[in-house]
Write a protein that holds these residues in place. Structure first.
Motif: not given
Length: 219
Positions: A3, A119-121, A124-125, A148, A218
Motif C-alpha cells: 500500500s 501500513p496495509d492495515d 485497508n481501514q 485514521q 495498492q
C-alpha cells in the motif's frame, strides 16, 4: 500487495528529478537543484493533500479551517527547509536525491508517483471507511476517519519531514529546530483533523473519501 500514498508530480518537478538523475556524476554543485526539488515537492504535497480538496468545499468555517491548515503547513515546512538546505557537497546532496528517488513508484495505471509505502492495515481501514461513506454512512464513519487520518498524517510527516531531514548534514541547533517544527506540524494537523472531520456533512465526507482514495494505491 503493498500500500502506498502518492501524488502525481507536475511536469516541472518530474523534469527536475530527471535532471538530478542525469547529473549524478557531475562535478558541478548539485545542491541548488536539490533545494529547488525539495521546495517544489513540499508545495505539491500540500496542494494535493489539502488545497485541491478544500477547493471542493463551499465557503464556510470548515473551508477556512482547512485553508488555514494548508497555509500553516506550507509556510512552516518551507521556512524550515530554507533553514536546513543550502550549500553542501555533492556526496551529501546525493543522499537526499536517493531518498527522493526511493520515494518514487509506478501506480497501477503506469503513472509515476512520489510518496511512501503505508501500513496495509491503515490503508485497508481508510478504504473501508471511504466505501462506507459512499454507501451513505458518513456520519457513522466520522470517529473512525478522525483516528485514521491522524495516523495517515503521522506517516506522511514522518517520511517527508523526519526521514528526509536525516539525509541532510544537520548540526545540533538545526536538528533541534527541525524536531520542533515537525512536532508543531503534527500538533496543528491533529487539532485541525479533530475540528474538521466530525463537522463534515455527508456530501463533504464523500468529497474527502473520493479525493484521498485517489491518493492511496495498492499494488
Amino acid at each position: 500487495m503493498t500500500s502506498y500514498f502518492g501524488i502525481i508530480p507536475s511536469d516541472e518537478l518530474k523534469s527536475d528529478i530527471n535532471l538530478a538523475k542525469s547529473n549524478r556524476g557531475s562535478s558541478e554543485p548539485q545542491y541548488p537543484l536539490r533545494d529547488k526539488i525539495s521546495l517544489k515537492l513540499n508545495d505539491e504535497l500540500i496542494d494535493n493533500l489539502l488545497v485541491k480538496l478544500v477547493q471542493q468545499f463551499p465557503a464556510s468555517e470548515k473551508r477556512d479551517t482547512a485553508e488555514k491548515l494548508a497555509g500553516y503547513v506550507r509556510s512552516t515546512v518551507s521556512v524550515l527547509l530554507k533553514q536546513l538546505l543550502g550549500k553542501a557537497p555533492n556526496e551529501q546532496v546525493l543522499k537526499s536525491l536517493e531518498f527522493l528517488e526511493s520515494s518514487s513508484f509506478v501506480d497501477n495505471t503506469g503513472s509515476s508517483r512520489i510518496g511512501t509505502a503505508l501500513p496495509d492495515d491503515l490503508v485497508n481501514q481508510l478504504k473501508a471507511s471511504f466505501a462506507a461513506v459512499h454507501a451513505g454512512e458518513g456520519k457513522q464513519q466520522r470517529a473512525a476517519l478522525t483516528t485514521q487520518f491522524k495516523l495517515f498524517a503521522d506517516q506522511i510527516i514522518k517520511h517527508f519531514m523526519t526521514d528526509y531531514n536525516k539525509t541532510l548534514d544537520l548540526g545540533l541547533i538545526k536538528r533541534k529546530a527541525a524536531e520542533l517544527a515537525t512536532s508543531a506540524v503534527v500538533k496543528a494537523v491533529h487539532i485541525a483533523i479533530d475540528k474538521l472531520i466530525p463537522s463534515l456533512s455527508q456530501a463533504e465526507l464523500e468529497a474527502v473519501a473520493t479525493h484521498f482514495d485517489n491518493l492511496l494505491v495498492q499494488k
